[in-house]
Design a protein around this motif. Sequence first.
Motif, PDB file in Angstrom:
ATOM      1  N   TRP A  59       0.826  -1.198   0.000  1.00 55.11           N
ATOM      2  CA  TRP A  59       0.000   0.000   0.000  1.00 55.11           C
ATOM      3  C   TRP A  59       0.872   1.265   0.000  1.00 55.11           C
ATOM      4  CZ3 TRP A  59      -4.750   1.010  -1.185  1.00 55.11           C
ATOM      5  CH2 TRP A  59      -5.763   0.050  -1.024  1.00 55.11           C
ATOM      6  N   ILE A  60       1.876   1.273   0.854  1.00 48.44           N
ATOM      7  CA  ILE A  60       2.768   2.444   0.956  1.00 48.44           C
ATOM      8  C   ILE A  60       3.433   2.719  -0.379  1.00 48.44           C
ATOM      9  CG2 ILE A  60       4.880   3.316   2.030  1.00 48.44           C
ATOM     10  CD1 ILE A  60       4.074   1.721   4.553  1.00 48.44           C
ATOM     11  N   ALA A  66       2.099   7.136  -6.582  1.00 50.41           N
ATOM     12  CA  ALA A  66       1.065   8.030  -7.106  1.00 50.41           C
ATOM     13  C   ALA A  66       1.333   9.485  -6.748  1.00 50.41           C
ATOM     14  CB  ALA A  66      -0.305   7.607  -6.572  1.00 50.41           C
ATOM     15  N   GLY A  67       2.398   9.719  -5.974  1.00 47.61           N
ATOM     16  CA  GLY A  67       2.761  11.088  -5.625  1.00 47.61           C
ATOM     17  C   GLY A  67       2.291  11.534  -4.267  1.00 47.61           C
ATOM     18  N   ILE A  68       1.714  10.631  -3.476  1.00 49.73           N
ATOM     19  CA  ILE A  68       1.238  10.988  -2.144  1.00 49.73           C
ATOM     20  C   ILE A  68       2.414  10.993  -1.175  1.00 49.73           C
ATOM     21  CG2 ILE A  68      -0.359  10.377  -0.287  1.00 49.73           C
ATOM     22  CD1 ILE A  68      -2.056   8.934  -2.361  1.00 49.73           C
ATOM     23  N   SER A  69       2.518  12.045  -0.390  1.00 49.12           N
ATOM     24  CA  SER A  69       3.636  12.146   0.544  1.00 49.12           C
ATOM     25  C   SER A  69       3.513  11.110   1.643  1.00 49.12           C
ATOM     26  CB  SER A  69       3.686  13.545   1.160  1.00 49.12           C
ATOM     27  OG  SER A  69       2.618  13.723   2.080  1.00 49.12           O
ATOM     28  N   LEU A  70       4.649  10.778   2.241  1.00 49.30           N
ATOM     29  CA  LEU A  70       4.640   9.790   3.313  1.00 49.30           C
ATOM     30  C   LEU A  70       3.827  10.269   4.511  1.00 49.30           C
ATOM     31  CD1 LEU A  70       8.333   8.488   3.244  1.00 49.30           C
ATOM     32  CD2 LEU A  70       6.295   7.492   2.176  1.00 49.30           C
ATOM     33  N   ARG A  74       0.641   8.267   6.039  1.00 54.65           N
ATOM     34  CA  ARG A  74       0.512   7.912   7.460  1.00 54.65           C
ATOM     35  C   ARG A  74      -0.832   8.386   8.012  1.00 54.65           C
ATOM     36  NH1 ARG A  74       4.927  10.656  10.917  1.00 54.65           N
ATOM     37  NH2 ARG A  74       3.754  12.438  10.150  1.00 54.65           N
ATOM     38  N   ASP A  75      -1.238   9.609   7.616  1.00 53.58           N
ATOM     39  CA  ASP A  75      -2.525  10.118   8.079  1.00 53.58           C
ATOM     40  C   ASP A  75      -3.677   9.304   7.501  1.00 53.58           C
ATOM     41  OD1 ASP A  75      -1.130  12.060   9.416  1.00 53.58           O
ATOM     42  OD2 ASP A  75      -1.451  13.605   7.890  1.00 53.58           O
ATOM     43  N   ALA A  76      -3.521   8.876   6.244  1.00 52.46           N
ATOM     44  CA  ALA A  76      -4.588   8.113   5.608  1.00 52.46           C
ATOM     45  C   ALA A  76      -4.762   6.742   6.260  1.00 52.46           C
ATOM     46  CB  ALA A  76      -4.304   7.957   4.117  1.00 52.46           C
ATOM     47  N   PRO A  84      -5.301   1.794   4.005  1.00 56.24           N
ATOM     48  CA  PRO A  84      -5.703   3.155   4.340  1.00 56.24           C
ATOM     49  C   PRO A  84      -7.195   3.262   4.598  1.00 56.24           C
ATOM     50  CG  PRO A  84      -5.351   2.952   1.989  1.00 56.24           C
ATOM     51  CD  PRO A  84      -4.912   1.655   2.601  1.00 56.24           C
ATOM     52  N   ASP A  85      -7.541   4.226   5.422  1.00 57.25           N
ATOM     53  CA  ASP A  85      -8.938   4.512   5.698  1.00 57.25           C
ATOM     54  C   ASP A  85      -9.545   5.213   4.481  1.00 57.25           C
ATOM     55  OD1 ASP A  85     -11.253   5.065   7.637  1.00 57.25           O
ATOM     56  OD2 ASP A  85     -10.719   7.076   6.957  1.00 57.25           O
TER      57      ASP A  85
END
Length: 282
Positions: A59-60, A66-70, A74-76, A84-85
């Motif tokens: 998932w990470i 996809a360009g999502i920051s770490l 973590r928040d997701a 992820p939620d």
Amino acid sequence: MHLSFVPPRQVKIGDAAAFAGTTPRAIRHYHEMGLLPEPERGGDDRRRYGYEDMIRLLWIRRMADAGISLDDIRDAFGSTPAGPDDDGIAAVLERLDETLVAQEAELRRQRAAVQRMRTQGSRAGLLSDVVTSRLSDLPEGALRQADLDTLLVTERIFGPLGAAVQAGRFLVLAADPELRAESDRVDAAEEALDDTVAVDDPRVPRVAAERHAFERVLAAAMEEAGLDESDDALFESWDAGEIPDGGQRSMSAFEAVGKMPYDFSPARLRCMELAVELGARD
């Protein structure tokens, strides 16, 4: 069913990294961030990764690709152990989409700037469209490098409108060799007022008078060429909002002038002041 090969229930960090398409160093970073929980350790005190750990690693990696920051990943994840939620990832994706839209717009702007530089020439292409369009009728090489440099500085201080108006000056000089020669002569006389010349040297007021006389001749030539009417049209376009500022000016003209270095001597600055005073009397 008999399996000839049974995969391990747990793997070491190197195998986990290879499977997920990352590195052991990255996985350790995920642990430090709290993005990936620390797994249990084996008898050799080395980390052992199980099936749920690999799911989270995948998932990470997919979200990071996809360009999502770490931090956003973590928040997701929140408190979800494996993935992820849905609400969290939806909010992250919305922010990411807005960022990508802005980046796309910036890339289009950059590409347009590169294409303009290739079409107009590297220096002319750095100027705004309203400036280069006013210079478009000039033959190639008619403008000097110093002319373009001056327009670049003027645009930074006074914006595209100021540079477009000043471009009229270079249009006339480029079309009139005699006037250009006189301009060069006066420029040379001013440059000769270097740091070795005293402010009260008699050459200072003489050169100021020559500058004033030249500017009167140049203004008449610009008026004869109809450039004063073109300037009026430019100001009307500016008032109508048809000439953008190009997003270049983040400071006032006064602030910009205060931050622009110059190489004028005191004698030359005094010459410029005297020329302005002569012009105010006309």
